[in-house]
Structure formats: C-alpha cells, structure tokens
Enzyme design. Structure first.
Site, mmCIF file in Angstrom:
data_model
loop_
_atom_site.group_PDB
_atom_site.id
_atom_site.type_symbol
_atom_site.label_atom_id
_atom_site.label_comp_id
_atom_site.label_asym_id
_atom_site.label_seq_id
_atom_site.Cartn_x
_atom_site.Cartn_y
_atom_site.Cartn_z
ATOM 1 N N SER A 62 -1.390 7.089 -12.408
ATOM 2 C CA SER A 62 -1.308 6.066 -13.452
ATOM 3 C C SER A 62 -1.007 6.677 -14.817
ATOM 4 C CB SER A 62 -2.639 5.302 -13.530
ATOM 5 O OG SER A 62 -2.954 4.749 -12.280
HETATM 6 N N1 SAH Z 1 -6.167 7.179 -8.891
HETATM 7 C C1 SAH Z 1 -4.893 7.768 -8.536
HETATM 8 C C2 SAH Z 1 -3.750 6.766 -8.594
HETATM 9 C C3 SAH Z 1 -3.637 6.131 -7.337
HETATM 10 S S1 SAH Z 1 -2.299 5.094 -6.899
HETATM 11 C C4 SAH Z 1 -4.572 8.966 -9.373
HETATM 12 O O1 SAH Z 1 -5.332 9.278 -10.299
HETATM 13 O O2 SAH Z 1 -3.577 9.622 -9.085
HETATM 14 C C5 SAH Z 1 -3.207 4.113 -5.751
HETATM 15 C C6 SAH Z 1 -3.653 4.826 -4.527
HETATM 16 O O3 SAH Z 1 -4.446 3.914 -3.774
HETATM 17 C C7 SAH Z 1 -2.525 5.278 -3.617
HETATM 18 O O4 SAH Z 1 -2.634 6.642 -3.363
HETATM 19 C C8 SAH Z 1 -2.731 4.440 -2.356
HETATM 20 O O5 SAH Z 1 -2.365 5.110 -1.164
HETATM 21 C C9 SAH Z 1 -4.218 4.172 -2.409
HETATM 22 N N2 SAH Z 1 -4.704 3.025 -1.638
HETATM 23 C C10 SAH Z 1 -4.111 1.806 -1.490
HETATM 24 N N3 SAH Z 1 -4.877 1.014 -0.719
HETATM 25 C C11 SAH Z 1 -5.976 1.737 -0.379
HETATM 26 C C12 SAH Z 1 -7.148 1.475 0.409
HETATM 27 N N4 SAH Z 1 -7.358 0.297 1.025
HETATM 28 N N5 SAH Z 1 -8.069 2.450 0.541
HETATM 29 C C13 SAH Z 1 -7.890 3.665 -0.051
HETATM 30 N N6 SAH Z 1 -6.808 3.972 -0.785
HETATM 31 C C14 SAH Z 1 -5.863 3.024 -0.960
#
Ligand code: SAH
Length: 214
Positions: A62
């Site tokens: 993000s």
């Molecule tokens: N917090 C992260 C940004 C993540 S983007 C950072 O600092 O880089 C969102 C993430 O959520 C992605 O990697 C995606 O694969 C994950 N995601 C989506 N649905 C999910 C779920 N049900 N459980 C766990 N992870 C999930």
C-alpha cells in the site's frame, strides 16, 4: 537509489506529517523500517514514493500514507497483540512490530507469505508470527487481539473478526465494492460496537469464504 535514510525522512515529512499523521511513535516507525527491502529489485528506486507498488500475484504494497493512516487508527500500544490480515510484502507487519508486543499476520498466497517471512527474518523482526490461510475467519487460535487490521477490501465486515477483539479492541478495515471502499474503524466496547468512517480508499480484494469469492 537515493540514500534510504534521507528518502524516509522526506517521505515522513512530505507524505505523512503534511497530511495530518501526528502520532510520534507511528512516524518513528516509518523512519526506521526500510521500505525498499519489501519491494523487488526493479522497483526499489520507487519504494519511498507516494503510491502503492506491485508485489506480484496481482497484489500491492500500500501507499505509505494509507499504511500510516490505518496504523494510527489502530492505535497500537507497546503491550498489544495485533492481527493483520493480508501480509503481502510484510511492510505493514514490520511497521506494527515496532509499535506493539506481538504481531500475527495471515496471508492466503503462500509464495507472498514465504517471501515476507524471509524479509522479516533478515531484518530481525522476530515478534511477527506469519501464517498461511484464509484470514476472513481471523486467526482464532491466538485470539483475542487488541487490534485487527485488514489490508484488503472486504464486501462486508467478517463477523468472526469482531468476535476475536478484546474489549476496547479496534478493527480497521476497508469495506465496499471492488473499486472503492470506506475505511472503517470498529471498536468493541463493553456496551457493544462503535463504528466510525475514516474516508474513502482503494484496496485489492479480500478473497475468502467470508469475503469476495475467487
Ligand atoms: N499489508 C500488505 C499489503 C497487502 S495487499 C503490505 O504491507 O504489503 C493485500 C494482501 O491481502 C494480498 O497479499 C492478498 O493476497 C491478501 N489477501 C487477500 N485475501 C486474503 C485472505 N482472505 N486472507 C489472507 N490474506 C488475504
């Protein structure tokens, strides 16, 4: 790449302080954590810029301001146990690890989870426990949490997450359709639930049993 220490100072001043992020502990964490370690080599020169970046698998790290806004809203205290849903690159977990005692972070894409684990180990951020799975169920085995942060956009608030909050626990979660969401903070009080809106945002989808279907 620019000097990372200078790049972080500029990021904190120009993107965070100027937009109203005030919590000194949060700002210090952003000065400390080397964001360029959480992106791939070819994107490192953009790591401190004012937007999200690709981390592969259709996912993103993000925008720094969004990470700061959510972290400030979560208000982690030094003794807190926090759950993050959506480890991604591991950057948000790393920021949280500087601000609370223990972080649990769950990710559904196993390759991203193992890459994040490696980065966090190399940096010596040992108070983060990473897990692979569907975070729309929360992480019941280590509940309850002082705070839960969801870093993917949900169609609705998964009920299980509220159940895993301690009294006075905070849940920060983007809720909306696939193109735009409302960033919500939900606080579990002894009298029930209090909900606030922190503004519009745009996240990748929360995919799972209690989220969007694949
Ligand atoms: N917090 C992260 C940004 C993540 S983007 C950072 O600092 O880089 C969102 C993430 O959520 C992605 O990697 C995606 O694969 C994950 N995601 C989506 N649905 C999910 C779920 N049900 N459980 C766990 N992870 C999930």
């Amino acid at each position: 790449m620019r000097d990372p220490v200078l790049a972080r100072r500029t990021m904190v001043e120009e993107q965070l302080v100027s937009r109203g992020i005030k919590d000194q502990r949060v700002l210090s964490a952003f000065l400390e954590v080397p964001r360029h370690k959480f992106v791939e080599e070819y994107l490192k020169y953009k790591a401190y810029d004012d937007y999200p970046l690709s981390i592969g698998y259709g996912q993103t790290i993000s925008q720094p301001y969004m990470v700061a806004l959510m972290t400030e809203a979560l208000a982690p205290s030094p003794q807190d146990k926090i759950l993050e849903i959506g480890t991604g690159s591991g950057y948000q977990a790393a920021i949280l690890s500087r601000l609370c005692s223990t972080v649990y972070s769950i990710e559904r894409v196993s390759t991203l989870a193992s890459r994040a684990r490696k980065t966090l180990d190399e940096l010596g951020y040992f108070n983060i426990h990473t897990r692979i799975g569907d975070g729309t169920f929360g992480l019941p085995q280590d509940a309850p949490y002082d705070g839960i942060i969801v870093t993917a956009g949900a169609p609705h608030v998964p009920e299980a997450l509220i159940g895993q909050l301690k009294e006075d626990g905070r849940l920060v979660i983007p809720v909306g359709d696939q193109s735009i969401q409302d960033l919500k903070r939900i606080i579990r009080t002894k009298d029930g639930i209090r909900e606030e809106s922190l503004g519009g945002c745009r996240f990748v989808r929360l995919i799972g049993k209690n989220g969007w279907q694949e």
